[in-house]
Design a protein around this motif. Structure first.
Motif, PDB file in Angstrom:
ATOM      1  N   VAL A 165       0.843  -1.186   0.000  1.00 35.91           N
ATOM      2  CA  VAL A 165       0.000   0.000   0.000  1.00 35.91           C
ATOM      3  C   VAL A 165       0.889   1.251   0.000  1.00 35.91           C
ATOM      4  N   ALA A 166       0.622   2.175  -0.909  1.00 36.91           N
ATOM      5  CA  ALA A 166       1.336   3.448  -0.934  1.00 36.91           C
ATOM      6  C   ALA A 166       0.738   4.379   0.117  1.00 36.91           C
ATOM      7  N   ILE A 167       1.618   4.961   0.942  1.00 38.13           N
ATOM      8  CA  ILE A 167       1.190   5.875   2.000  1.00 38.13           C
ATOM      9  C   ILE A 167       1.513   7.305   1.571  1.00 38.13           C
ATOM     10  N   PRO A 168       0.588   8.246   1.727  1.00 38.76           N
ATOM     11  CA  PRO A 168       0.863   9.633   1.338  1.00 38.76           C
ATOM     12  C   PRO A 168       2.057  10.207   2.097  1.00 38.76           C
ATOM     13  N   VAL A 169       2.795  11.080   1.429  1.00 40.41           N
ATOM     14  CA  VAL A 169       3.967  11.716   2.023  1.00 40.41           C
ATOM     15  C   VAL A 169       3.631  13.162   2.357  1.00 40.41           C
ATOM     16  N   PRO A 170       3.657  13.542   3.627  1.00 41.84           N
ATOM     17  CA  PRO A 170       3.428  14.954   3.971  1.00 41.84           C
ATOM     18  C   PRO A 170       4.439  15.857   3.275  1.00 41.84           C
ATOM     19  N   GLN A 171       4.022  17.030   2.889  1.00 43.14           N
ATOM     20  CA  GLN A 171       4.840  17.900   2.052  1.00 43.14           C
ATOM     21  C   GLN A 171       6.137  18.329   2.735  1.00 43.14           C
ATOM     22  N   SER A 172       6.089  18.593   4.021  1.00 46.28           N
ATOM     23  CA  SER A 172       7.262  19.115   4.732  1.00 46.28           C
ATOM     24  C   SER A 172       7.874  18.063   5.640  1.00 46.28           C
ATOM     25  N   LEU A 173       8.186  16.915   5.073  1.00 50.34           N
ATOM     26  CA  LEU A 173       8.788  15.830   5.850  1.00 50.34           C
ATOM     27  C   LEU A 173      10.187  15.554   5.315  1.00 50.34           C
ATOM     28  N   TYR A 174      11.175  15.680   6.182  1.00 52.54           N
ATOM     29  CA  TYR A 174      12.572  15.491   5.806  1.00 52.54           C
ATOM     30  C   TYR A 174      13.224  14.465   6.723  1.00 52.54           C
ATOM     31  N   ALA A 175      14.195  13.765   6.173  1.00 52.23           N
ATOM     32  CA  ALA A 175      14.899  12.742   6.931  1.00 52.23           C
ATOM     33  C   ALA A 175      16.361  13.119   7.125  1.00 52.23           C
ATOM     34  N   SER A 176      16.838  12.959   8.344  1.00 49.50           N
ATOM     35  CA  SER A 176      18.261  13.016   8.660  1.00 49.50           C
ATOM     36  C   SER A 176      18.719  11.583   8.860  1.00 49.50           C
ATOM     37  N   VAL A 177      19.771  11.193   8.169  1.00 53.16           N
ATOM     38  CA  VAL A 177      20.254   9.818   8.252  1.00 53.16           C
ATOM     39  C   VAL A 177      21.747   9.831   8.548  1.00 53.16           C
ATOM     40  N   VAL A 178      22.160   9.037   9.525  1.00 49.42           N
ATOM     41  CA  VAL A 178      23.574   8.927   9.860  1.00 49.42           C
ATOM     42  C   VAL A 178      23.951   7.455   9.953  1.00 49.42           C
ATOM     43  N   PHE A 179      25.029   7.109   9.255  1.00 53.16           N
ATOM     44  CA  PHE A 179      25.556   5.747   9.276  1.00 53.16           C
ATOM     45  C   PHE A 179      26.858   5.735  10.069  1.00 53.16           C
ATOM     46  N   PRO A 180      26.820   5.277  11.331  1.00 53.96           N
ATOM     47  CA  PRO A 180      28.063   5.149  12.103  1.00 53.96           C
ATOM     48  C   PRO A 180      28.891   3.971  11.570  1.00 53.96           C
ATOM     49  N   HIS A 181      30.186   4.158  11.502  1.00 54.65           N
ATOM     50  CA  HIS A 181      31.048   3.104  10.973  1.00 54.65           C
ATOM     51  C   HIS A 181      31.325   2.046  12.026  1.00 54.65           C
ATOM     52  N   VAL A 182      30.275   1.319  12.372  1.00 53.83           N
ATOM     53  CA  VAL A 182      30.364   0.168  13.269  1.00 53.83           C
ATOM     54  C   VAL A 182      29.640  -0.982  12.599  1.00 53.83           C
ATOM     55  N   ASP A 183      29.956  -2.184  12.975  1.00 53.69           N
ATOM     56  CA  ASP A 183      29.447  -3.368  12.295  1.00 53.69           C
ATOM     57  C   ASP A 183      28.281  -3.967  13.067  1.00 53.69           C
ATOM     58  N   VAL A 184      27.103  -3.995  12.451  1.00 55.34           N
ATOM     59  CA  VAL A 184      25.929  -4.661  13.007  1.00 55.34           C
ATOM     60  C   VAL A 184      25.328  -5.520  11.906  1.00 55.34           C
ATOM     61  N   PRO A 185      25.778  -6.780  11.749  1.00 52.34           N
ATOM     62  CA  PRO A 185      25.252  -7.633  10.684  1.00 52.34           C
ATOM     63  C   PRO A 185      23.738  -7.838  10.808  1.00 52.34           C
ATOM     64  N   THR A 186      23.038  -7.785   9.676  1.00 57.87           N
ATOM     65  CA  THR A 186      21.585  -7.919   9.681  1.00 57.87           C
ATOM     66  C   THR A 186      21.133  -9.215  10.332  1.00 57.87           C
ATOM     67  N   ARG A 187      21.797 -10.314   9.999  1.00 60.59           N
ATOM     68  CA  ARG A 187      21.368 -11.607  10.543  1.00 60.59           C
ATOM     69  C   ARG A 187      21.531 -11.643  12.049  1.00 60.59           C
ATOM     70  N   ASP A 188      22.624 -11.070  12.565  1.00 61.80           N
ATOM     71  CA  ASP A 188      22.840 -11.044  14.013  1.00 61.80           C
ATOM     72  C   ASP A 188      21.778 -10.197  14.701  1.00 61.80           C
ATOM     73  N   ALA A 189      21.474  -9.042  14.098  1.00 56.79           N
ATOM     74  CA  ALA A 189      20.471  -8.158  14.686  1.00 56.79           C
ATOM     75  C   ALA A 189      19.107  -8.828  14.718  1.00 56.79           C
ATOM     76  N   ARG A 190      18.780  -9.574  13.673  1.00 56.21           N
ATOM     77  CA  ARG A 190      17.475 -10.248  13.633  1.00 56.21           C
ATOM     78  C   ARG A 190      17.394 -11.376  14.652  1.00 56.21           C
ATOM     79  N   GLN A 191      18.503 -12.061  14.885  1.00 51.18           N
ATOM     80  CA  GLN A 191      18.501 -13.174  15.829  1.00 51.18           C
ATOM     81  C   GLN A 191      18.262 -12.726  17.262  1.00 51.18           C
ATOM     82  N   MET A 192      18.525 -11.449  17.550  1.00 47.95           N
ATOM     83  CA  MET A 192      18.326 -10.928  18.903  1.00 47.95           C
ATOM     84  C   MET A 192      16.866 -10.654  19.226  1.00 47.95           C
ATOM     85  N   ILE A 193      16.018 -10.637  18.224  1.00 49.68           N
ATOM     86  CA  ILE A 193      14.626 -10.265  18.435  1.00 49.68           C
ATOM     87  C   ILE A 193      13.875 -11.374  19.179  1.00 49.68           C
TER      88      ILE A 193
END
Length: 318
Positions: A165-193
């Motif tokens: 389903v496509a969700i409407p995007v509010p006009q004044s919505l902005y994202a700040s994204v930061v990628f810290p240079h640390v290792d968090v493998p996806t599979r390991d992160a999922r196994q913790m759930i």
């Protein structure tokens, strides 16, 4: 009209959107990956170049998500006997929590579909992109590939049958994204759930997801902000991300509507209502990481409504 070669960009994505584990995601303007694909006389799918990955991705066509997805696509449309060469240019970090494999896969599928005159719609390409995610990380989820392919914000309502389903995007919505240079493998992160959750926590989470979607539909930024809380996944995954709680504190103090983990991490993101505020949030988060001796990549983006796009159609690989 078919072309002899196509050059495509596909965007990074933020999955989960804090409370929407495995069901919500949105596309970014940057970063992203590029794929160049051309027709050749020798039959088969040939992965001729992979750059920007520091040698981390498979070079064998059947094991790389881009070429393997293209193979499935060609088999499906009855053109498995044609020849194509693929070059993948990674321009985003692997293992960042920003949908790296999804961006590559979507770029490849969008490119080959364009190359052959668009025999399938974008939504018809989605199952092949999900197959690519399964090859990349062992789980065929659509919360990264759907926004990367369709653009905007998407809700994965269900898989049997697949319902996006496509969700409407509010006009004044902005994202700040930061990628810290640390290792968090996806599979390991999922196994913790946790495999089981308390009913009261599930009810809280349902309310937040519904509130977030309602806020997006109504452009109610206050509702969006107070709904961006995760009581199920974030408390566990945040342990793997250095400075997470401090990054969240300074983001909110700097004007963020809400803050959370992008995908399985270690990238984090915040929503705000102006590009100026978004830039400030990215800057203060990166400054905090620098003080702790952690390098990072920072991005400021609107919500990418278009998804992948053709950079250049030509007859050469210049």
């Amino acid at each position: 009209m078919e072309k002899d070669c196509v050059h495509v960009f596909a965007p990074a994505t933020v999955a989960n959107m804090v409370c929407g584990f495995d069901v919500l995601g949105f596309a970014l303007d940057e970063p992203g990956d590029e794929v160049f694909i051309r027709k050749v006389d020798r039959p088969g799918v040939h992965l001729v170049n992979v750059s920007g990955d520091n040698g981390r991705l498979p070079r064998e066509a059947s094991k790389n998500t881009v070429s393997a997805s293209v193979m499935s696509f060609l088999n499906h449309i009855g053109q498995a006997d044609i020849g194509v060469e693929i070059a993948l240019h990674k321009q985003m970090p692997i293992g960042s929590g920003l949908g790296s494999s999804a961006a590559s896969t979507v770029a490849g599928l969008f490119a080959v579909n364009t190359l052959l005159g668009n025999p399938l719609s974008r939504r018809e390409l989605l199952p092949f992109a999900i197959q690519g995610e399964e090859l990349a990380c062992g789980h065929g989820h659509a919360d990264n590939v759907a926004p990367a392919l369709l653009g905007g914000i998407t809700l994965i309502r269900g898989y049997d049958p697949l319902d996006v389903v496509a969700i409407p995007v509010p006009q004044s919505l902005y994202a700040s994204v930061v990628f810290p240079h640390v290792d968090v493998p996806t599979r390991d992160a999922r196994q913790m759930i946790r495999s089981k959750v308390a009913l009261k926590d599930a009810v809280t989470q349902w309310g937040n997801i519904a509130g977030l979607v309602a806020g997006l539909f109504s452009s109610d930024y206050e509702l969006i902000g107070r709904s961006m809380h995760d009581v199920l996944i974030e408390p566990t995954r945040a342990i793997l991300i250095p400075e997470f709680r401090e990054m969240r504190r300074i983001a909110i103090d700097s004007g963020a509507l809400g803050f959370g983990i992008s995908g399985s991490g270690p990238s984090v993101f915040a929503f705000s209502t102006s590009q100026e505020t978004a830039r400030k949030i990215t800057s203060v988060i990166q400054a905090q990481l620098t003080q702790q001796g952690i390098d990072s990549n920072g991005y400021v983006s609107g919500i990418n409504a278009g998804g992948p796009h053709v950079i250049k159609n030509s007859d050469t690989n210049d």
